[in-house]
Enzyme design. Structure first.
Site, PDB file in Angstrom:
ATOM      1  N   THR A 202       0.831  -1.203   0.000  1.00  0.00           N
ATOM      2  CA  THR A 202       0.000   0.000   0.000  1.00  0.00           C
ATOM      3  C   THR A 202       0.862   1.248   0.000  1.00  0.00           C
ATOM      4  O   THR A 202       1.901   1.264   0.654  1.00  0.00           O
ATOM      5  CB  THR A 202      -0.869   0.038   1.285  1.00  0.00           C
ATOM      6  OG1 THR A 202      -1.612  -1.177   1.357  1.00  0.00           O
ATOM      7  CG2 THR A 202      -1.814   1.223   1.305  1.00  0.00           C
ATOM      8  N   GLY A 256      -5.571  -4.877   6.381  1.00  0.00           N
ATOM      9  CA  GLY A 256      -6.744  -4.019   6.295  1.00  0.00           C
ATOM     10  C   GLY A 256      -7.898  -4.431   7.182  1.00  0.00           C
ATOM     11  O   GLY A 256      -8.617  -3.581   7.723  1.00  0.00           O
TER      12      GLY A 256
HETATM   13  N1  GLY Z   1      -3.860  -2.193   3.737  1.00  0.00           N
HETATM   14  C1  GLY Z   1      -4.135  -2.735   2.512  1.00  0.00           C
HETATM   15  C2  GLY Z   1      -5.037  -3.884   2.540  1.00  0.00           C
HETATM   16  O1  GLY Z   1      -5.181  -4.540   3.559  1.00  0.00           O
HETATM   17  O2  GLY Z   1      -5.642  -4.160   1.538  1.00  0.00           O
END
Ligand code: GLY
Length: 342
Positions: A202, A256
């Site tokens: 990310t 996430g």
């Molecule tokens: N932080 C990116 C994801 O978990 O998709």
């Protein structure tokens, strides 16, 4: 007898003492913002991305334009972590998530988007050209094409291709914590890296412009080898990204699911609103996730990066190894983040 000024001061202190005793104590020395633009972004790739943002910020441009242009650099980079050349899902498809937010609470995002090179720009179009905040999957792609974004052929980067081929040998569905052989920390052994690969996914960027306005962006290919259709925190406003122009701007990276659970970026903003400095606010959100996860916290990475209205910045991660890139008019550097586990 208290005069009016002393009475007001003691009342305010009393109020702060009663309502937020710890938070009051944690206030950092107030930074006075002096019309100096500033951009920070996650991980080492942020160095190059910040250069893209600085072309706009350094010329007096708007933070919103800067955070879009900045992460487009990473989306174009054909690495295994962000953009079309990134690690695919477990069925071999690269699916992209992105979000953007400006100083007026305008925001837009896309999720589960395929074959579009710049999801961040599609997210901005969602914000500016539709009455909606979020478009996903085929609908997001249809909107992108209608807006003139070319439909690209999927072409994994050589690293992503190699990673996927290796992953297929075992087909083990086990999310891998984000890591990076960071220049700021040196290569490190990481027990979570099952494949031995560079594995952060990310880029989140937050910026303050010369007018004192904040904006943020976040773009990702998500977790490598995820289930098809999985969406992480990056396109979720309040989880992977949040901007409140009175307080600050925050982005997240890492697993996430655990950022979504606590509305991570929004939580950090609320801690800052109560008086915590950016690093302290990030630490509180990380500690909350660690508490919720218990032993499981050892198996994940989550990091928050925050920038205040006054230009103070800070970050905090669960695992060591996270760093963020800073660019202002004096400096361009990586800053090592503190972490919950040392
Ligand atoms: N932080 C990116 C994801 O978990 O998709």
């Amino acid at each position: 007898m208290l005069d009016r000024k002393s009475f007001l001061q003691s009342s305010l202190l009393g109020l702060a003492g009663i309502s937020f005793p710890l938070k009051w104590k944690s206030l950092s020395p107030k930074t006075v913002w002096q019309n100096q633009p500033l951009v920070v972004s996650t991980w080492d790739a942020g160095i190059e991305a910040n250069k893209g943002a600085w072309k706009i910020l350094g010329n007096g441009g708007r933070a919103l334009d800067a955070v879009e242009a900045g992460v487009m650099v990473t989306e174009s980079s054909q690495n295994c972590c962000v953009g079309l050349g990134a690690n695919p899902d477990r069925d071999g498809f690269v699916t992209l998530d992105a979000s953007i937010m400006d100083e007026h609470f305008n925001c837009g995002s896309v999720a589960f988007l395929e074959r579009i090179k710049h999801p961040i720009s599609v997210a901005r179009r969602v914000m500016e050209k539709t009455p909606h905040v979020m478009l996903v999957g085929a609908g997001a792609q249809q909107f992108a094409v209608a807006e003139g974004f070319p439909l690209e052929e999927q072409k994994l980067s050589p690293d992503a291709e190699k990673n996927y081929n290796e992953w297929q040998k075992e087909h083990k569905y086990r999310p891998i914590v984000n890591i990076e052989n960071s220049k700021s920390h040196g290569p490190h052994d990481n027990i979570f890296d099952l494949s031995g690969h560079f594995n952060h996914d990310t880029i989140g960027m937050v910026a303050l412009d010369a007018r004192g306005n904040l904006s943020g962006s976040c773009t990702t290919s998500g977790m490598g080898f995820k289930m098809r259709g999985r969406v992480g925190d990056s396109p979720i406003i309040g989880a992977g990204l949040f901007v409140d122009n009175e307080v600050g701007a925050v982005t997240a990276t890492g697993q996430g699911e655990d950022v979504i659970r606590v509305c991570g970026a929004h939580s950090v903003i609320e801690y800052m609103r109560q008086g915590l400095a950016p690093e302290e606010a990030c630490r509180k959100a990380v500690e909350r996730i660690a508490r919720i996860k218990g032993e499981g916290a050892k198996q994940i990475q989550v990091a928050f990066l925050a920038l205040s209205k006054e230009g103070e910045h800070g970050a905090y991660a669960i695992q060591k190894g996270f760093s963020y890139a800073l660019h202002d008019q004096n400096d361009e550097k990586l800053v090592a983040s503190k972490s919950y586990f040392s």
